[in-house]
Structures are given as structure tokens and as C-alpha cells.
Write a protein that holds these residues in place. Structure first.
Motif, PDB file in Angstrom:
ATOM      1  N   GLU A 176      35.797  34.045 -23.358  1.00  0.00           N
ATOM      2  CA  GLU A 176      37.506  33.592 -23.532  1.00  0.00           C
ATOM      3  C   GLU A 176      37.754  32.233 -23.050  1.00  0.00           C
ATOM      4  O   GLU A 176      37.923  31.359 -23.342  1.00  0.00           O
ATOM      5  CB  GLU A 176      37.890  34.204 -22.715  1.00  0.00           C
ATOM      6  N   ASN A 177      36.892  31.778 -22.352  1.00  0.00           N
ATOM      7  CA  ASN A 177      36.868  30.377 -21.384  1.00  0.00           C
ATOM      8  C   ASN A 177      36.276  29.628 -22.485  1.00  0.00           C
ATOM      9  O   ASN A 177      37.148  28.496 -22.740  1.00  0.00           O
ATOM     10  CB  ASN A 177      36.209  30.463 -19.553  1.00  0.00           C
ATOM     11  N   GLU A 178      35.617  29.317 -23.205  1.00  0.00           N
ATOM     12  CA  GLU A 178      34.503  28.537 -23.860  1.00  0.00           C
ATOM     13  C   GLU A 178      35.917  28.221 -24.881  1.00  0.00           C
ATOM     14  O   GLU A 178      36.197  27.805 -25.763  1.00  0.00           O
ATOM     15  CB  GLU A 178      33.029  28.734 -24.265  1.00  0.00           C
ATOM     16  N   GLN A 179      36.835  29.583 -25.345  1.00  0.00           N
ATOM     17  CA  GLN A 179      37.554  29.430 -27.234  1.00  0.00           C
ATOM     18  C   GLN A 179      38.296  28.504 -26.255  1.00  0.00           C
ATOM     19  O   GLN A 179      38.794  27.901 -27.156  1.00  0.00           O
ATOM     20  CB  GLN A 179      37.829  30.237 -27.014  1.00  0.00           C
ATOM     21  N   LYS A 180      38.939  28.117 -24.992  1.00  0.00           N
ATOM     22  CA  LYS A 180      39.866  27.544 -25.231  1.00  0.00           C
ATOM     23  C   LYS A 180      39.342  25.714 -24.782  1.00  0.00           C
ATOM     24  O   LYS A 180      40.127  24.963 -25.632  1.00  0.00           O
ATOM     25  CB  LYS A 180      40.342  27.458 -23.185  1.00  0.00           C
ATOM     26  N   ILE A 181      37.976  25.530 -25.056  1.00  0.00           N
ATOM     27  CA  ILE A 181      37.191  24.464 -25.298  1.00  0.00           C
ATOM     28  C   ILE A 181      37.733  25.178 -26.402  1.00  0.00           C
ATOM     29  O   ILE A 181      38.175  23.439 -27.422  1.00  0.00           O
ATOM     30  CB  ILE A 181      36.183  24.319 -24.680  1.00  0.00           C
ATOM     31  N   VAL A 182      37.255  24.951 -27.848  1.00  0.00           N
ATOM     32  CA  VAL A 182      37.739  25.343 -28.847  1.00  0.00           C
ATOM     33  C   VAL A 182      38.261  24.458 -28.917  1.00  0.00           C
ATOM     34  O   VAL A 182      38.664  24.166 -30.071  1.00  0.00           O
ATOM     35  CB  VAL A 182      36.588  26.268 -29.783  1.00  0.00           C
TER      36      VAL A 182
END
Length: 196
Positions: A176-182
Motif C-alpha cells: 500500500e505504501n509503495e503504491q503511493k509512490i506509483v
């Protein structure tokens, strides 16, 4: 994000704070609760905080608490401030390079496509692999298989639930956190996966 755009337009540098996660880290005041600039960063790792700000194109990133220990210092030294890096949990059935560098060529409604990978892996045999679910979900990383013909080898980051049409193999997932970077990626922006 709106304020950032205004600051950039006016030529004002944007500075932010990231925080150490140790209980003994000290800030400038008697009461210190890690002191990040963004609330969502309060309990996240130092490297993620920094990489998120790199993706947001922030000018200056300052560690708000002190003192860095050797491990934290090593973490800082190993971060590339010029390249967005996503940590990817991969399916063990793939044996690709440990660091897959891609270019976000096309930001579509349902996916981010990297056509660079299909050139690099065009000669690989990528048979279709069954998927237990009917859909791919946001954060899934897929590689187009042999059924995709000319598109075989293309890597896609799924940004919105989409039906499994049989031409994509699940390669891994972003948390979920990495998706914020995406969400911060721009067209033709270079990024890299660190595979685990």
C-alpha cells in the motif's frame, strides 16, 4: 501537491523533513514525536520517506531528528535521489535481474506501461501462467506473456482493478505504501524495482 506546484512555478525551493524511527532519536524540542513533514510518514521507514519525497520532486530533504547511527547512515548513502525506486515482492517463478530498470512510457487509466522491458525481454519465452483470481488489483505488477505477441515482455503496474484477459502473468505486488509512490510517476519518468 497544489502548494508544491505554486512554489515550483515561483522558483521557491521546497524543503521537507523525514524522521528517524528510533525512540532515542532527538529533535529540537523537549517533546518530539519523530517530526515528519507528512503525517503518513510518522511510522514508516527512513528510506521510504525519502523515496516518496524523491517521487514528489522535492528539492531538499532534511532529517529532522538526530543522531544517525551507522545503519541509518548506510541507508542514506544507498538511496539514489535521482531515480524512483519501488520495492517489489515478486512471484518466485520468475528469474529476472535483481534490479529491473524501467521507463514509465505510458500512464493509462488502468496501468502504467513500460515498453522498454518488452524490447529487453522480447526473446524470452513467457508462457501464460494461470491466475487464481478473475481480476488484477491495484499494485499488481504483471508481465505480458507469449499470448500478447508483439507486446510480450512489457511490464505493467496495475493502477485500477482490471479483468484478467489471459495475456498477463502476475509478477509481483507493491504494498500500500509503495503504491503511493506509483501515484507520483510522470510520463517517461525512469524508475526501478528492487526485487525481493
Amino acid at each position: 501537491m497544489k502548494k508544491k506546484s505554486i512554489y515550483k512555478m515561483l522558483g521557491i525551493r521546497l524543503q521537507v523533513f523525514v524522521a528517524l524511527q528510533r525512540n532515542d532519536a532527538q529533535g529540537p524540542w523537549q517533546y518530539n514525536n519523530k517530526l515528519p513533514s507528512i503525517e503518513m510518514h510518522r511510522d514508516l521507514t527512513l528510506d521510504f520517506q525519502i523515496l516518496h519525497f524523491v517521487a514528489l520532486c522535492v528539492d531538499d530533504i532534511i532529517v529532522s531528528t538526530q543522531f544517525l547511527n551507522d545503519e541509518e547512515f548506510a541507508t542514506l548513502q544507498n538511496i539514489n535521489l535521482h531515480l524512483i525506486t519501488l520495492s517489489l515482492k515478486t512471484d518466485r517463478g520468475y528469474f529476472l535481474t535483481k534490479q529491473l530498470i524501467l521507463f514509465a512510457q505510458n500512464l493509462a487509466e488502468y496501468m502504467i506501461r513500460s515498453t522498454f522491458a518488452r524490447i529487453k525481454y522480447q526473446d524470452c519465452d513467457l508462457p501464460a501462467r494461470p491466475l487464481s483470481g478473475k481480476y488484477f488489483e491495484k499494485g499488481d505488477i504483471v508481465i505480458l506473456n507469449n499470448k500478447a505477441q508483439n507486446y510480450k515482455g512489457e511490464v505493467q503496474i496495475i493502477t485500477k482493478r482490471m479483468i484478467n484477459d489471459g495475456i498477463r502473468n502476475l509478477f509481483g505486488q507493491l504494498d500500500e505504501n509503495e503504491q503511493k509512490i506509483v501515484d507520483c510517476l510522470l510520463p517517461n519518468q525512469e524508475f526501478r524495482f528492487n526485487l525481493s
